[in-house]
Design an enzyme around this catalytic site. Structure first.
Site, PDB file in Angstrom:
ATOM      1  N   HIS B 115       0.857  -1.190   0.000  1.00 58.36           N
ATOM      2  CA  HIS B 115       0.000   0.000   0.000  1.00 58.36           C
ATOM      3  C   HIS B 115       0.899   1.248   0.000  1.00 58.36           C
ATOM      4  CE1 HIS B 115      -2.843   2.884   2.230  1.00 58.36           C
ATOM      5  NE2 HIS B 115      -3.227   2.832   0.979  1.00 58.36           N
ATOM      6  N   CYS B 134      -0.463   0.385   9.642  1.00 58.99           N
ATOM      7  CA  CYS B 134      -0.637   1.751   9.136  1.00 58.99           C
ATOM      8  C   CYS B 134      -2.048   1.998   8.624  1.00 58.99           C
ATOM      9  CB  CYS B 134       0.392   2.038   8.037  1.00 58.99           C
ATOM     10  SG  CYS B 134       2.053   2.180   8.694  1.00 58.99           S
ATOM     11  N   HIS B 135      -2.532   1.109   7.751  1.00 59.42           N
ATOM     12  CA  HIS B 135      -3.863   1.342   7.199  1.00 59.42           C
ATOM     13  C   HIS B 135      -4.720   0.082   7.191  1.00 59.42           C
ATOM     14  CE1 HIS B 135      -1.031   4.272   5.440  1.00 59.42           C
ATOM     15  NE2 HIS B 135      -1.953   5.105   5.878  1.00 59.42           N
ATOM     16  N   GLY B 136      -4.270  -0.972   7.938  1.00 60.67           N
ATOM     17  CA  GLY B 136      -5.113  -2.151   8.138  1.00 60.67           C
ATOM     18  C   GLY B 136      -5.166  -3.147   7.006  1.00 60.67           C
TER      19      GLY B 136
END
Lengths: 418, 170, 260
Positions: B115, B134-136
């Site tokens: 990502h 960080c963003h799952g």
């Protein structure tokens, strides 16, 4: 000059030029009327511009790989020489480029001295030039410190120590310069920052230098005034552009011989020894282009007066337009001045030679005489010559000698020399 | 005197000079550009040999390769089975487990979330593999993206077994 | 034409100036053997560099580090050109300190191609203490760091003699004809046969000295051959384009010179 009459051909060109007159500038530079009797000594301005741009480009590239820390600097230079693609080439180009830059600047300066390019109305061009020269010397001095070899370190130590000669505040000044109690890592990092900065100051001054030149126009070998509209002038492009290019190529051949076949000839072997504050090299010498000033510095036994003499030798150059009072520009028509000019050249070469030798015995004596003569030339001989010299008759135009109307046989002979 | 500049302008000597000049400019430009390419000392570190003799089954190690973390995991039979069971149609980035791990016991992949580049945490997440905080993003036991914003599976670098105890990456 | 002469004159003066700028004090004129790498077309002799590497490893490396060389340099073009495999094997014979590991400890491992040459001492102070207060200089750029270069180092290696009667030497100090000051704290390192060359060359003193110095010259200038090669092309190119530009210039100026 027809700068104001220029109109761009395209619509976009007109739109852009109305807002930022770059096309007018380009047109001016293309058509700029240049005397057609310029000899090859006039090509060094263009050569110098090339040197400045080349040093900036190679310098910025080196800065991508160099590390300005006293523990890593020497190693980072070896990394550039060994591992960076073409690093050895860029480094040798930059190091020898510095020497070539000074060779060109000395020729350029001595051309001015011979042909009177420093005289009215070009005094400011000369003064700006002297500032450029001074900045060049500071830049070169700081650049030489960066590899952090023995000469780097000890030259930095000797030259920064000079400031301790200033009465009362000398030691404070040197500690301030060093960022410590001796030359060290703080000194190195600030020299790096300034070494990166100064060439851009030089670039700005070069633009002012050329701008100031374009007001009266170039001087020429016979030193007479020529109007901008004169038939004795040619447009800068293509006639002077191609002549400058030719001279630049010859210069590059000489440059190439140094870079590819003797890259360390003008350097000092001691600078391949890592800096050691505990061991002083037998003979501390600066790079060749600073030797005359080094000789002057060491010729005065007193530390403070040595420093004053060294800076004084640059100062007398700055005020030259007001010391050289002769109304005649070119040395072609000044037979006495011409002799003294060559004595000055010899004097400066002698100063350079003794600057590389130990400051003792016969070398020291010669250095002292040469230093005294140097100041004598500027402070005494030039003003006296200006007042007393019987100069030859200067022709009224470039073509006058050719059309046979010359009043003076020696003028025709001089014309052969042009 | 001839002032027919228009015909003179295309004189051979000028053309030859321009042509040769262009060659020169190119030859000079190349070193100035190439110097920014990875230098010899960086290229020497382009491949790394890793001693895997101490890695037990179910254990992971992380090594540095070309400046980035690489996960080397010696998978259990359970993890291998789970990876092979997955229906490719469920995957955002369909890849067969056997294509990602030629020797199924050993999973070698870049520990860089596809990502925005954070380092995912091992033994976490809903799919038994890795989880990027960080963003799952969730990765499975084969390092494939199963849930979250990452677009592709964790990258498998070029590697080979030099011998049974050593993997050479890069 | 006059201008060309003038520029050659200036160039010559400049060059001589450059030569003499460095105060060279040699008590004796240096030995000047012929070197394959000198001159415009100079190249290194691969076999000589390999022998020189052997002399360095078996004799000099006991005291002298060569820290800016990496083992991978041994297989690079322009040098001894060992094969990658040979260079890897050479490297693996040396131990390198690495770490800290995940326990926080430093450890040793065999060297790889990417490692720098391992030196004999941990640091400069250890080297100095172990050698009677005289630090054996690192050899990476030694050839460039001495006035006289390769000739100087060769001369020193060959310059050990009995001291003249007036000179008394302390313990551990030796007389050398070419060392400035004539005193050196390194004992004569080379004697015939101290190394047995793998390629069977007779290991005379001169041979080992020449080979070792050639190796050091390469170590100091690993890109010498590329430099000579590119230089040759660059200068030929410059000559050609200078001639072309010269004639272009004459042609251009002929348009206006006619109307005086």
């Amino acid at each position: 000059m027809s700068d104001h009459e220029f109109t761009p051909k395209s619509k976009f060109g007109k739109w852009f030029n109305d807002r930022l007159p770059l096309l007018t500038l380009r047109n001016h530079l293309t058509e700029y009327p240049t005397p057609k009797n310029l000899n090859y000594w006039w090509t060094f301005g263009a050569i110098l511009t090339f040197c400045l741009i080349a040093q900036i480009i190679t310098g910025v590239i080196l800065a991508m790989h160099y590390v300005a820390n006293s523990g890593l600097a020497f190693e980072s230079v070896e990394h550039i020489m060994r591992d960076v693609n073409y690093g050895w080439l860029i480094r040798y180009f930059h190091a020898n480029g510095s020497s070539m830059f000074f060779l060109a600047v000395y020729i350029h300066i001595f051309r001015s001295l011979y042909y009177g390019s420093h005289k009215s109305p070009r005094e400011l061009i000369w003064v700006i030039g002297m500032i450029i020269y001074f900045l060049m010397m500071m830049t070169a001095f700081m650049g030489y410190v960066l590899p952090w070899g023995q000469m780097s370190f000890w030259a930095a130590t000797v030259i920064t120590n000079l400031f301790s000669a200033v009465p009362f505040i000398g030691d404070s000044i040197t500690n301030w310069l060093w960022g410590g109690f001796a030359v060290g890592s703080p000194t190195l990092t600030r020299f790096y920052a300034l070494h990166y900065l100064f060439p851009f100051l030089i670039l700005g001054l070069v633009i002012l230098h050329i701008w100031a030149l374009h007001i009266p126009g170039n001087n020429n070998p016979i030193g007479i005034d020529l109007k901008h509209s004169s038939k004795d002038k040619v447009p800068f492009h293509p006639y002077i552009v191609i002549k400058d290019l030719y001279a630049l190529l010859i210069f590059l051949i000489i440059f190439a011989f140094f870079v590819f076949y003797s890259p360390n000839l003008l350097g000092h072997p001691d600078n391949y020894i890592e800096a050691n504050p505990m061991v002083t090299p037998n003979h501390i010498v600066p790079e060749w282009y600073l030797l005359p000033f080094y000789a002057i510095l060491r010729s005065i036994p007193d530390k403070l007066f040595g420093v004053i003499a060294m800076f004084g030798s640059i100062f007398v150059l700055v005020i030259l337009p007001w010391l050289d009072t002769s109304k005649v520009r070119s040395a072609i028509f000044r037979p006495l001045y011409k002799q003294f000019y060559w004595f000055l050249v010899a004097d400066v070469l002698i100063l350079g030679y003794v600057g590389a030798m130990p400051a003792e015995g016969l070398y020291l004596l010669v250095a002292r005489i040469a230093t005294a003569y140097y100041f004598l030339h500027f402070l005494v001989i030039l003003p006296v010559l200006g007042a007393k010299e019987k100069t030859l008759d200067v022709p009224l135009s470039l073509t006058e000698p050719i059309l046979g109307g010359s009043p003076n046989e020696s003028v025709i002979k001089k014309r052969e020399e042009i | 005197m001839a002032e027919d500049k228009k015909t003179n302008r295309r004189d051979f000597i000028f053309t030859a000079s321009y042509a040769l000049g262009a060659v020169g400019v190119g030859a000079v430009a190349w070193p100035l550009i190439d110097q920014m390419n990875p230098d010899a000392s960086v290229k020497a570190l382009a491949s790394t040999e890793v001693d895997i003799s101490g890695v037990e089954r179910g254990q992971s190690i992380t090594v540095l390769w070309r400046g980035k973390p690489v996960f080397i995991r010696r998978r259990t039979d359970d993890e291998i089975a789970k990876a092979k069971e997955v229906d490719l149609k469920e995957l955002k980035h369909p890849e067969k487990d056997e294509d990602r791990a030629k020797n199924p016991e050993w999973l070698v992949m870049l520990g860089v979330c596809t990502h925005l580049g954070c380092v995912p945490l091992g033994d976490k997440g809903e799919y038994g593999g890795w989880f990027c905080p960080c963003h799952g993003s969730h990765y499975d036991t084969s390092g494939r993206i199963r849930k979250g914003p990452a677009p592709t599976n964790l990258e498998v670098p070029k590697y080979e077994f030099v011998n049974s105890n050593t993997i050479k990456i890069g | 034409m006059k201008n060309i002469f003038k520029s050659i004159l200036f160039f010559t003066i400049f060059l001589i100036y450059g030569f003499n700028s460095i105060a060279a004090e040699q008590s004796h004129k240096l030995l000047e053997p012929s070197w394959s790498f000198k001159g415009f077309f100079g190249k290194f002799d691969r076999a000589q560099l390999q022998r020189g590497y052997q002399v360095y490893t078996e004799v000099c490396s006991a005291c002298h580090s060569i820290k800016y060389l990496s083992y991978r340099n041994l297989s690079q073009p322009g040098g001894p050109e060992f094969s990658d495999q040979q260079a890897k094997i050479i490297a693996s014979q040396f131990e390198v300190i690495d770490g800290p590991n995940s326990e926080g400890e430093m450890f040793t491992r065999p060297a790889r191609l990417s490692d720098k040459f391992v030196g004999p001492y941990a640091n400069e102070q250890a080297a100095t203490a172990a050698n009677g207060g005289a630090y054996p200089p690192d050899m990476s750029v030694l050839v460039k760091a001495r006035q006289g270069g390769a000739n100087y180092i060769y001369s020193v290696l060959m310059g050990y003699e009995d001291p003249p009667s007036e000179i008394n030497l302390d313990d551990g100090v030796y007389y050398n004809k070419y060392m400035p000051g004539n005193k050196i704290k390194m004992a004569k390192p080379l004697s015939a046969g101290v190394v047995e060359y793998t390629d069977g060359t007779n290991a005379s003193e001169e041979q080992m000295a020449k080979d070792a110095v050639a190796f050091l010259a390469w170590a100091a200038e690993p890109h010498l051959e590329a430099r000579h090669k590119i230089g040759f092309k660059a200068i030929i190119y410059l000559f050609i384009i200078t001639v072309l530009v010269y004639f272009s210039m004459k042609k251009l100026w002929s348009r206006i010179e006619s109307k005086v």
